[in-house]
Scaffold this motif. Structure first.
Motif, PDB file in Angstrom:
ATOM      1  N   ASN A 154       0.831  -1.160  -0.066  1.00 43.85           N
ATOM      2  CA  ASN A 154      -0.030  -0.009   0.024  1.00 43.85           C
ATOM      3  C   ASN A 154       0.802   1.297   0.130  1.00 43.85           C
ATOM      4  O   ASN A 154       0.471   2.143   0.676  1.00 43.85           O
ATOM      5  N   ASP A 168       1.281   3.953  -1.970  1.00 47.98           N
ATOM      6  CA  ASP A 168       0.973   4.470  -3.225  1.00 47.98           C
ATOM      7  C   ASP A 168       1.521   5.655  -3.448  1.00 47.98           C
ATOM      8  O   ASP A 168       1.764   6.466  -4.671  1.00 47.98           O
ATOM      9  N   VAL A 200      -7.063  -0.656  -7.157  1.00 45.82           N
ATOM     10  CA  VAL A 200      -5.623  -0.647  -7.096  1.00 45.82           C
ATOM     11  C   VAL A 200      -5.225   0.019  -8.639  1.00 45.82           C
ATOM     12  O   VAL A 200      -4.150   0.513  -8.747  1.00 45.82           O
TER      13      VAL A 200
END
Length: 453
Positions: A98, A100, A135
């Motif tokens: 995760n 990002d 995603v």
């Protein structure tokens, strides 16, 4: 070279702090001593993979993604042309963690070479196939921002993926999404275009743009007919018919094209124009190539035709049909939302009494949370009815019921309940309807209030 040395320096420094020799660390980490030596001491050092870095980081007891920033610098250093295979593995690992922020940095660096637009798009498609559509969104955004060919199919698909993923219960937001996506619909492969046109028609329905509903329905009808005729020709020639991952049976798109046009004309009060379209989806047993799901949908459209025929009867003043309508609705409560909207409109138009129907469906009209109810009800009905349409119907029902109570010229608890439901749903899901309600509120101010002793 500087970035590679910096990464290695950090690793060697930590190994030294923890008292590891090369041999000892090889045993602890499970990395072959020769590979480890070539990576740390080679001249030039052997390029490190993200898997190898993760293994070393774990052996050193450091948190996951430690030194990833330095690894990224190494991947995109001046002396190293970005290797997609290596970067792809890094991106997938960042997805798992995760990270990002790092994904954004990597994509920005990748786009310095336009050849990677295709790589990023293909990875996004792989993620969608693995049910990771959310995603994949930053990857599609990257393609949209960097694709140089405005007419490319992958640009259209990227817009389509973002459009579908971002549809929400907020009707105004959906309209903005539709306006951005609409110009790209005709550049999609057919199986995507079918779904896109249906979704666009649904969104235009929620904002009552009936002309756009008709336009999308016509396009959907033309496309579904073309695909159907092609399939029929293949069957006659005994060529295998492959349906490229249609989201729904082809018959559903064909039927929906007629149903949506019928509904739009009905709302425009063009009842004579609407009536012929009933026949187009009332009996689709002639449709070739139906599988079990397709046959199931054909049966459902028969039911929809029955309801819509009664809609026309009520809306054209045949109020005696209300009894038949109520009985049919009792056997198909899943159709309560669209039916109650039509019944309440007809009641306001022809001064019909529908209190007994409203009482019967009180739990459906006033659920604790309309969004929760629609989510649950979707599983009881066919799967192409969507959340925004359900919300739009609730708002329209509350508006019509408010008018119904107004026509009784008494401001009572029932009306207060309806107005609270209307205000709440408009405020949460479609603030664009606030202006539509002003005339209603003006009328309410002139009504006598019911006083309690």
């Amino acid at each position: 070279m500087k970035h590679r040395i910096t990464l290695i320096t950090e690793l060697e420094s930590e190994m030294h702090k923890q008292g590891y020799s090369l041999s000892h660390f090889s045993k602890v980490s499970g990395i072959n001593r020769g590979i480890l030596s070539a990576t740390l001491n080679g001249n030039p050092p052997k390029l490190m993979s993200i898997t190898q870095l993760d293994t070393m980081v774990k052996a050193l007891g450091k948190p996951e993604s430690w030194l990833y920033e330095l690894f990224i610098e190494q991947c995109f250093s001046e002396e190293n042309k970005a290797n997609w295979r290596r970067v792809r593995a890094l991106l997938l690992r960042c997805i798992e963690l995760n990270r990002d922020d790092l994904i954004g940095d990597i994509l920005n660096l990748l786009m310095e070479d336009p050849i990677h637009v295709a790589h990023v798009f293909n990875l996004a498609e792989e993620l969608v196939e693995q049910n990771q559509a959310i995603v994949a969104m930053p990857f599609y955004e990257c393609v949209i921002e960097n694709e140089r060919n405005y007419h490319s199919e992958r640009l259209a698909i990227s817009h389509y993926r973002l459009f579908r993923a971002r549809i929400s219960p907020i009707i105004e937001n959906n309209l903005r999404l539709a306006m951005v996506f609409h110009p790209f619909r005709n550049r999609l492969p057919d199986h995507f275009r079918l779904e896109a046109l249906l979704e666009l028609a649904n969104i235009y329905y929620t904002v009552q743009d009936w002309n756009m509903v008709i336009a999308c329905s016509d396009e959907l009808n033309i496309l579904s007919n073309i695909i159907y005729k092609q399939d029929c020709k293949r069957r006659k020639k005994k060529i295998a018919v492959s349906t490229p991952s249609f989201t729904r049976p082809l018959v559903t798109y064909y039927a929906q094209s007629h149903l949506m046009k019928f509904v739009a004309l009905e709302h425009m009060e063009k009842y004579d124009e609407a009536r012929p379209y009933l026949k187009e989806f009332s009996d689709l047993s002639w449709f070739e190539g139906l599988d079990d799901l397709g046959k199931e949908h054909v049966e459902k459209f028969k039911i929809y035709a029955l309801f819509n025929e009664l809609n026309l009867e009520l809306l054209t003043g045949h109020t005696d049909k209300l009894v038949d309508y109520f009985e049919l609705l009792k056997t198909h409560p899943g159709e309560a939302l669209p039916s109650l909207l039509i019944i309440s409109k007809a009641a306001n138009k022809y001064d019909m009494k529908i209190d007994h129907i409203l009482t019967y469906f009180d739990d459906i009209i006033y659920p604790n949370d309309i969004l929760d109810y629609i989510h649950q009800a979707r599983f009881l009905r066919d799967h192409y009815k969507n959340i925004p349409i359900g919300i739009s119907r609730y708002i329209n029902i509350y508006y019509q019921l408010a008018l119904y109570q107004c026509n009784r010229n008494v401001y009572d608890e029932k009306l207060e309940k309806i107005l609270l439901a209307l205000e709440t749903s408009v405020e949460k899901y479609n603030r664009g309807r606030i202006m539509d309600c002003l005339e209603l509120f003006k009328k309410l101010r002139e009504m006598p209030r019911e006083h309690k002793d």
